[in-house]
Every structure is written in C-alpha cells, then in structure tokens.
Design a protein around this motif. Structure first.
Motif, mmCIF file in Angstrom:
data_model
loop_
_atom_site.group_PDB
_atom_site.id
_atom_site.type_symbol
_atom_site.label_atom_id
_atom_site.label_comp_id
_atom_site.label_asym_id
_atom_site.label_seq_id
_atom_site.Cartn_x
_atom_site.Cartn_y
_atom_site.Cartn_z
ATOM 1 N N SER A 132 22.930 12.149 -12.590
ATOM 2 C CA SER A 132 23.275 13.299 -11.777
ATOM 3 C C SER A 132 22.037 13.850 -11.095
ATOM 4 O O SER A 132 20.922 13.632 -11.536
ATOM 5 C CB SER A 132 23.881 14.345 -12.682
ATOM 6 O OG SER A 132 24.917 13.769 -13.438
ATOM 7 N N ASN A 133 22.259 14.576 -10.034
ATOM 8 C CA ASN A 133 21.120 15.083 -9.298
ATOM 9 C C ASN A 133 20.853 16.566 -9.554
ATOM 10 O O ASN A 133 19.973 17.139 -8.941
ATOM 11 C CB ASN A 133 21.292 14.816 -7.797
ATOM 12 C CG ASN A 133 22.497 15.522 -7.231
ATOM 13 O OD1 ASN A 133 23.386 15.918 -7.966
ATOM 14 N ND2 ASN A 133 22.539 15.666 -5.924
ATOM 15 N N CYS A 134 21.582 17.190 -10.444
ATOM 16 C CA CYS A 134 21.337 18.597 -10.776
ATOM 17 C C CYS A 134 20.881 18.716 -12.222
ATOM 18 O O CYS A 134 21.343 17.970 -13.088
ATOM 19 C CB CYS A 134 22.609 19.420 -10.581
ATOM 20 S SG CYS A 134 23.205 19.417 -8.882
ATOM 21 N N TYR A 135 19.974 19.639 -12.474
ATOM 22 C CA TYR A 135 19.512 19.860 -13.837
ATOM 23 C C TYR A 135 19.325 21.355 -14.081
ATOM 24 O O TYR A 135 19.213 22.152 -13.152
ATOM 25 C CB TYR A 135 18.216 19.098 -14.122
ATOM 26 C CG TYR A 135 17.029 19.571 -13.315
ATOM 27 C CD1 TYR A 135 16.161 20.522 -13.818
ATOM 28 C CD2 TYR A 135 16.782 19.052 -12.053
ATOM 29 C CE1 TYR A 135 15.069 20.949 -13.077
ATOM 30 C CE2 TYR A 135 15.704 19.470 -11.310
ATOM 31 C CZ TYR A 135 14.851 20.415 -11.827
ATOM 32 O OH TYR A 135 13.785 20.843 -11.088
ATOM 33 N N TRP A 193 21.272 17.422 -17.510
ATOM 34 C CA TRP A 193 21.591 16.971 -16.157
ATOM 35 C C TRP A 193 23.096 17.012 -15.979
ATOM 36 O O TRP A 193 23.843 16.834 -16.925
ATOM 37 C CB TRP A 193 21.093 15.545 -15.938
ATOM 38 C CG TRP A 193 19.613 15.451 -15.898
ATOM 39 C CD1 TRP A 193 18.764 15.350 -16.959
ATOM 40 C CD2 TRP A 193 18.795 15.471 -14.737
ATOM 41 N NE1 TRP A 193 17.469 15.301 -16.519
ATOM 42 C CE2 TRP A 193 17.459 15.369 -15.169
ATOM 43 C CE3 TRP A 193 19.063 15.560 -13.381
ATOM 44 C CZ2 TRP A 193 16.399 15.359 -14.283
ATOM 45 C CZ3 TRP A 193 17.997 15.547 -12.495
ATOM 46 C CH2 TRP A 193 16.683 15.441 -12.949
ATOM 47 N N GLY A 194 23.538 17.223 -14.753
ATOM 48 C CA GLY A 194 24.959 17.226 -14.465
ATOM 49 C C GLY A 194 25.204 16.900 -13.005
ATOM 50 O O GLY A 194 24.312 17.002 -12.172
ATOM 51 N N SER A 195 26.430 16.534 -12.698
ATOM 52 C CA SER A 195 26.764 16.182 -11.315
ATOM 53 C C SER A 195 26.838 17.414 -10.415
ATOM 54 O O SER A 195 26.676 17.316 -9.204
ATOM 55 C CB SER A 195 28.073 15.405 -11.257
ATOM 56 O OG SER A 195 29.100 16.136 -11.880
ATOM 57 N N THR A 196 27.071 18.571 -11.013
ATOM 58 C CA THR A 196 27.038 19.831 -10.263
ATOM 59 C C THR A 196 26.132 20.809 -10.991
ATOM 60 O O THR A 196 25.825 20.634 -12.171
ATOM 61 C CB THR A 196 28.445 20.457 -10.130
ATOM 62 O OG1 THR A 196 28.901 20.823 -11.431
ATOM 63 C CG2 THR A 196 29.427 19.503 -9.483
ATOM 64 N N CYS A 237 19.235 21.418 -7.934
ATOM 65 C CA CYS A 237 19.633 20.051 -7.630
ATOM 66 C C CYS A 237 18.544 19.409 -6.789
ATOM 67 O O CYS A 237 18.007 20.047 -5.880
ATOM 68 C CB CYS A 237 20.956 20.032 -6.866
ATOM 69 S SG CYS A 237 22.355 20.626 -7.820
#
Length: 100
Positions: A44-47, A61-64, A97
């Motif tokens: 994922s690009n968000c942390y 980390w997560g996708s949103t 992100c």
C-alpha cells in the motif's frame, strides 16, 4: 595409522560443515528478503504511525489513509500493552500517502 586417518577425516568434515551452514544461511536470507520485497511491491502507498504516552507505538501500511490510521492505532494499543505502556493513550502522530 589411526592418527593419520582421523586427521584426513577432519580435513574434509570441517570444511563440509562450514559449507553446509553457509548454504543454509544464504537460503534463509534469500527467502526472507524476497518475501519482504514481494510484500512491498504489492503493498500500500499510505502509512501511519501511532504512539502512546508510555510504551511502544505502532506503524502500519494501508491502501487508504483511514485503513493505515486504524491499523497503526490497533498496533499501538497491542504493543503498548505488551511493553508495559499506556494503550488507552495511543494517538496517530503521523499519516500520509506516498506519491506513485
């Protein structure tokens, strides 16, 4: 005669054991890094990072952004509890992100 045979035996046993241990170590290191890379590439690009006032925090980390914030808060509560900290004081201190 026995002394010479024992010396010959040790001359190849020790290098063989060393070679086997190096192969096993290299094999384990390669598997761990490939797993880490595959997780990061599909990742994922968000942390987000959450910290308690006392104890260990959590990074996730997560996708949103909202998923990353929730995961980091959950991790903070878990890690703070394990480290003798204060889980009920966990707050998200950083969340963003990365650009792709």
């Amino acid at each position: 005669m026995t002394e010479k045979t024992a010396h010959q035996c040790w001359s190849w046993v020790l290098p063989s054991l060393l070679a086997i241990s190096l192969v096993l170590t290299a094999g384990c290191a390669g598997k761990a890094s490939s797993h880490r890379n595959s997780t990061a590439s599909t990742g994922s690009n968000c942390y987000a990072k959450a910290l308690p006032t006392v104890g260990e925090g959590g990074l996730a980390w997560g996708s949103t952004l909202s998923i990353a914030r929730k995961k980091s808060l959950d991790n903070c509560i878990r890690y703070a509890g394990r480290s003798g900290g204060t889980p009920d004081t966990c707050k998200v201190v950083m969340a963003e992100c990365k650009n792709q």
